[in-house]
Design a protein around this motif. Structure first.
Motif, PDB file in Angstrom:
ATOM      1  N   ILE A   1      36.356  31.911  48.431  1.00 23.08           N
ATOM      2  CA  ILE A   1      35.326  31.884  47.130  1.00 23.08           C
ATOM      3  C   ILE A   1      35.806  33.253  46.436  1.00 23.08           C
ATOM      4  O   ILE A   1      35.882  33.266  45.134  1.00 23.08           O
ATOM      5  CB  ILE A   1      34.204  32.103  47.690  1.00 23.08           C
ATOM      6  N   PHE A   2      36.333  34.461  47.419  1.00 22.90           N
ATOM      7  CA  PHE A   2      36.725  35.565  46.654  1.00 22.90           C
ATOM      8  C   PHE A   2      37.932  35.109  45.806  1.00 22.90           C
ATOM      9  O   PHE A   2      38.160  35.689  44.605  1.00 22.90           O
ATOM     10  CB  PHE A   2      37.007  36.401  47.733  1.00 22.90           C
ATOM     11  N   GLN A   3      38.980  34.545  46.404  1.00 26.70           N
ATOM     12  CA  GLN A   3      40.180  34.156  45.619  1.00 26.70           C
ATOM     13  C   GLN A   3      39.889  33.301  44.238  1.00 26.70           C
ATOM     14  O   GLN A   3      40.397  33.631  43.449  1.00 26.70           O
ATOM     15  CB  GLN A   3      41.265  33.490  46.430  1.00 26.70           C
ATOM     16  N   LEU A   4      39.006  32.374  44.506  1.00 27.56           N
ATOM     17  CA  LEU A   4      38.625  31.638  43.415  1.00 27.56           C
ATOM     18  C   LEU A   4      38.201  32.384  42.319  1.00 27.56           C
ATOM     19  O   LEU A   4      38.503  32.358  40.887  1.00 27.56           O
ATOM     20  CB  LEU A   4      37.808  30.450  43.628  1.00 27.56           C
ATOM     21  N   ASN A   5      37.249  33.250  42.695  1.00 28.18           N
ATOM     22  CA  ASN A   5      36.336  34.218  41.390  1.00 28.18           C
ATOM     23  C   ASN A   5      37.293  34.929  40.952  1.00 28.18           C
ATOM     24  O   ASN A   5      37.246  35.321  39.725  1.00 28.18           O
ATOM     25  CB  ASN A   5      35.343  34.833  42.256  1.00 28.18           C
TER      26      ASN A   5
ATOM     27  N   ILE B   1      39.405  33.086  38.423  1.00 29.66           N
ATOM     28  CA  ILE B   1      38.553  32.864  37.439  1.00 29.66           C
ATOM     29  C   ILE B   1      38.400  34.095  36.217  1.00 29.66           C
ATOM     30  O   ILE B   1      38.383  34.090  35.324  1.00 29.66           O
ATOM     31  CB  ILE B   1      37.170  32.163  37.748  1.00 29.66           C
ATOM     32  N   PHE B   2      37.955  35.165  36.973  1.00 24.35           N
ATOM     33  CA  PHE B   2      38.075  36.340  36.230  1.00 24.35           C
ATOM     34  C   PHE B   2      39.186  36.807  35.333  1.00 24.35           C
ATOM     35  O   PHE B   2      38.990  37.145  34.372  1.00 24.35           O
ATOM     36  CB  PHE B   2      37.675  37.453  37.371  1.00 24.35           C
ATOM     37  N   LEU B   3      40.395  36.643  36.237  1.00 19.64           N
ATOM     38  CA  LEU B   3      41.694  37.038  35.396  1.00 19.64           C
ATOM     39  C   LEU B   3      41.973  36.130  34.222  1.00 19.64           C
ATOM     40  O   LEU B   3      42.195  36.692  33.188  1.00 19.64           O
ATOM     41  CB  LEU B   3      42.810  36.892  36.172  1.00 19.64           C
TER      42      LEU B   3
END
Length: 250
Positions: free
Chosen positions: A126-130, A133-135
């Motif tokens: 989840i952290f890597q995906l978020n 997405i943020f970048l």
């Protein structure tokens, strides 16, 4: 004149998509007569799977990338601003960024399952995906990166289409080891590929409208005026024909 030229190109492209599946089937039938040897028709048939993805990407980039909208902000009652604009921008930007990252992941999953079977690669947490997405969200704010991502999306579409075609002509079974099949449960994964691209096209169009020229810096967006939403209709017509095409060739 620009609208007329775009309409002419769209009609030509759609006409080709209507006719090409039947031509492709004839090439396949001729290829079957000499299936054990390399022939002219076998080469045509193998290459035919790359023609339409290329034309689709070319049409999308030329017609559904550089949008122009009416930008008259003289009438305050027709403006979107403040909290309403914030929610529109946030929802659309996050949704588009998620779609882009998810679409890239589908391609990555195809590559690993087709060519890197001995390598176990875990899914992003989840952290890597978020973070991803943020970048992407930050980069999509800038026009040059938005266009850059549109190019990447179309390249991704072509690659996924090529991999699907590769599996079809080599009789590789598409099962639940592939995310695109496991998650959607649809045998015709070409339709899934087209549908995801369609949703991205619509989200990209909305983001192009919201971020057009100085809309974000002024923090106000003019409500859609006459003609602003015409590209949506063109997109829907074009992708309906794509759905027909990929339904016929399966």
């Amino acid at each position: 004149m620009i609208i007329k030229n775009n309409s002419t190109r769209l009609i030509i492209t759609l006409s080709f998509l209507l006719i090409f599946p039947f031509v492709q089937k004839q090439w396949f039938n001729l290829y079957l007569f000499n299936i054990n040897n390399v022939s002219f028709y076998s080469i045509l048939y193998y290459l035919s799977g790359t023609i339409c993805p290329f034309l689709i990407s070319l049409n999308s980039f030329n017609n559904y990338t550089h949008y122009k909208f009416n930008n008259n902000k003289d009438y305050s009652k027709n403006l979107i601003k403040g909290r309403a604009l914030f929610f529109l921008v946030a929802i659309n930007l996050i949704f588009l960024s998620y779609l882009v990252s998810y679409y890239f992941y589908i391609n990555f999953d195809l590559i690993t399952n087709l060519f890197l079977k001995g390598i176990q690669i875990s899914q992003p947490n989840i952290f890597q995906l978020n973070l991803f997405i943020f970048l992407i969200s930050m980069l999509l704010i800038f026009k040059k990166y938005r266009i850059f991502f549109k190019k990447l999306i179309l390249v991704n579409f072509c690659l996924i289409s090529f991999f699907i075609w590769f599996m079809q002509i080599n009789n590789i079974k598409i099962d639940d080891q592939f995310h695109i099949h496991r998650y959607y449960g649809l045998e015709n994964i070409n339709l899934i590929n087209v549908f995801i691209l369609l949703v991205i096209e619509i989200a990209y169009f909305i983001w192009s409208f919201l971020s057009y020229k100085s809309n974000l810096s002024d923090w106000m967006v003019q409500l859609p005026q006459k003609g602003d939403m015409n590209p949506i209709l063109n997109i829907l017509i074009f992708y309906l024909f794509l759905i027909f095409y990929y339904s016929v060739i399966m």
